[in-house]
Scaffold this active site. Structure first.
Site, PDB file in Angstrom:
ATOM      1  N   ASP A 158      -4.705  -6.304   2.296  1.00 42.61           N
ATOM      2  CA  ASP A 158      -5.793  -7.243   2.542  1.00 42.61           C
ATOM      3  C   ASP A 158      -5.458  -8.654   2.060  1.00 42.61           C
ATOM      4  O   ASP A 158      -6.008  -9.627   2.565  1.00 42.61           O
ATOM      5  CB  ASP A 158      -7.070  -6.772   1.841  1.00 42.61           C
ATOM      6  CG  ASP A 158      -7.609  -5.476   2.423  1.00 42.61           C
ATOM      7  OD1 ASP A 158      -7.542  -5.321   3.663  1.00 42.61           O
ATOM      8  OD2 ASP A 158      -8.071  -4.625   1.650  1.00 42.61           O
ATOM      9  N   ASN A 217       0.845  -1.185   0.000  1.00 45.18           N
ATOM     10  CA  ASN A 217       0.000   0.000   0.000  1.00 45.18           C
ATOM     11  C   ASN A 217       0.882   1.238   0.000  1.00 45.18           C
ATOM     12  O   ASN A 217       2.063   1.173   0.373  1.00 45.18           O
ATOM     13  CB  ASN A 217      -0.917   0.005   1.218  1.00 45.18           C
ATOM     14  CG  ASN A 217      -2.041  -1.003   1.092  1.00 45.18           C
ATOM     15  OD1 ASN A 217      -2.593  -1.172   0.004  1.00 45.18           O
ATOM     16  ND2 ASN A 217      -2.373  -1.676   2.175  1.00 45.18           N
TER      17      ASN A 217
END
Length: 421
Positions: free
Chosen positions: A294, A226
């Site tokens: 995730d 991320n």
């Protein structure tokens, strides 16, 4: 420079092996990791190989290595053997001279100095059997880095925590005259002019903060990540420390200086971050700012080649740290999550708070330059409703959030909040 053979035992403290390798490599030492079957439940060979820039050895039954008596070569090629963490079981097998896997076989075959860094529940550490085993190892010349007192992953407190990797490296440097300058690796951080005054509003409180991204390996050189800079989480940790709290900061791979008065734990993957969070409990409040990936993939042990065409990645879910913490027996009195959204900010933040079981959600719109920028504009979502905060520097947002957290923790009955709503 030294050649270090690092044997990683099967305890939750195994996640610290990654930081230990990073520090040793920064100091110029070579590290060859040996991962036990138990240790593989906490760290992956891929992570260790990437950090050590070396193969990771796991089995005594590797045909290619053992046709040349690889365990003998490994045990003799090193300048120093470090067992970290050394579990009660591994210590017992060492004391008994058992050689039933690669790690214990190496330890019997080596003619080099051996150091162990025990880590276990404090009752296991203080048990007569463990004390006898440790004494036997010491009598044979094996050096022991004593565990430190602290909170256990099981919720108890006492001696048994693995020292921080920087302290382990400092011990090795002193004991074996190895090059290691902690001051050069960790220069004293400067406190920004916007740092809050030490008002003592969180004195006596333990605050847990996560910050930065996680990196999920695809192969030894590529990761899924991320775009978090870690700036907001680090600012919150700094503000909490300035308010008098004991702060544990679990940081993903970022290059930010550690705020003054903050205990920092560096991790790479979501699984490592989940383990570090669990090990840091109990705490009075947890502020989970990190942008955790995730998904993870089944990583390739070798570099994927462009000529082979686009890889077929098989995704698996990562641990949901916020939801897990909400259901944890040691659930913090105040659990704060962050929600980075690009649309429907209010609806998505409210849904996340309820779905995860968090007390508060701090939501921000990341469609601009928030990821890596110096300013932030957030919405605080609680069970009572929501409120929009004006755009401000990330330090100012951190100070305001920490002030609200202090108010909440001092509110009568705040620690009686149910585990989930």
């Amino acid at each position: 420079m030294a050649r270090l053979l690092l044997i990683i035992g099967g305890g939750i403290a195994a996640y610290k092996a990654s930081e230990l390798i990073r520090l040793a490599r920064k100091a110029g030492h070579e590290v060859t990791p040996v991962l036990t079957a138990g240790g593989a439940h906490f760290v992956t060979p891929m992570t260790l190989a990437a950090l050590a820039e070396s193969p990771v050895y796991t089995s005594l039954w590797d045909l290619k290595d053992e046709t040349e008596m690889g365990h003998i070569q490994l045990s003799r090629a090193a300048d120093l053997v470090l067992v970290c963490p050394a579990t009660a079981d591994l210590i017992a097998r060492m004391a008994a001279g058992i050689a039933d896997d690669l790690a214990t076989t190496l330890l019997l075959a080596t003619d080099k100095p051996v150091v162990i860094a025990p880590a276990m529940n404090h009752r296991m550490w203080l048990h007569e059997a463990t004390m006898d085993n440790v004494a036997r190892l010491k009598s044979r010349g094996i050096k022991v880095i004593e565990p430190v007192e602290g909170d256990m992953a099981c919720g108890e407190y006492g001696p048994g925590r693995l020292p921080e990797p920087v302290d382990i490296m400092a011990y090795l440097a002193k004991e074996f005259s190895l090059p290691f300058d902690a001051g050069a690796l960790f220069p004293a951080p400067t406190v920004p002019p916007t740092a809050p005054a030490a008002d003592g509003s969180l004195k006596g409180k333990h605050i847990l903060v996560t910050a930065g991204p996680t990196h999920e390996p695809i192969d030894p050189v590529r990761v899924i990540a991320n775009r978090s800079s870690g700036k907001q989480g680090f600012a919150i940790a700094a503000a909490a420390a300035a308010a008098g709290a004991r702060v544990t900061l679990v940081a993903g791979p970022v290059s930010l200086p550690t705020p003054g008065g903050v205990a920092r734990i560096d991790v790479e993957t979501a699984e490592q971050m989940a383990a570090a969070v669990d090990a840091a409990l109990p705490c009075d409040a947890a502020i989970l700012v990190a942008a955790v990936a995730d998904w993870k993939v089944q990583a390739s042990p070798t570099k994927l080649k462009k000529a082979d065409g686009p890889p077929q990645l098989r995704f698996e879910p990562n641990p949901d740290i916020l939801a897990t913490l909400a259901r944890h027996p040691l659930r913090p009195g105040l659990l704060v999550g962050f929600a980075a959204e690009t649309q429907d900010l209010a609806a998505n933040a409210s849904a996340k708070r309820q779905a995860k079981g968090a007390d508060w959600i701090v939501a921000n719109d990341v469609s601009g330059d928030v990821m890596g920028g110096s300013h932030n504009q957030v919405r605080l979502v609680t069970a009572e409703g929501s409120e929009d905060w004006e755009e401000a520097t990330k330090e100012a947002v951190a100070q305001h959030l920490v002030s609200r957290i202090a108010e909440e923790l001092h509110r009568p009955g705040s620690q009686d909040r149910p585990a989930a709503e």
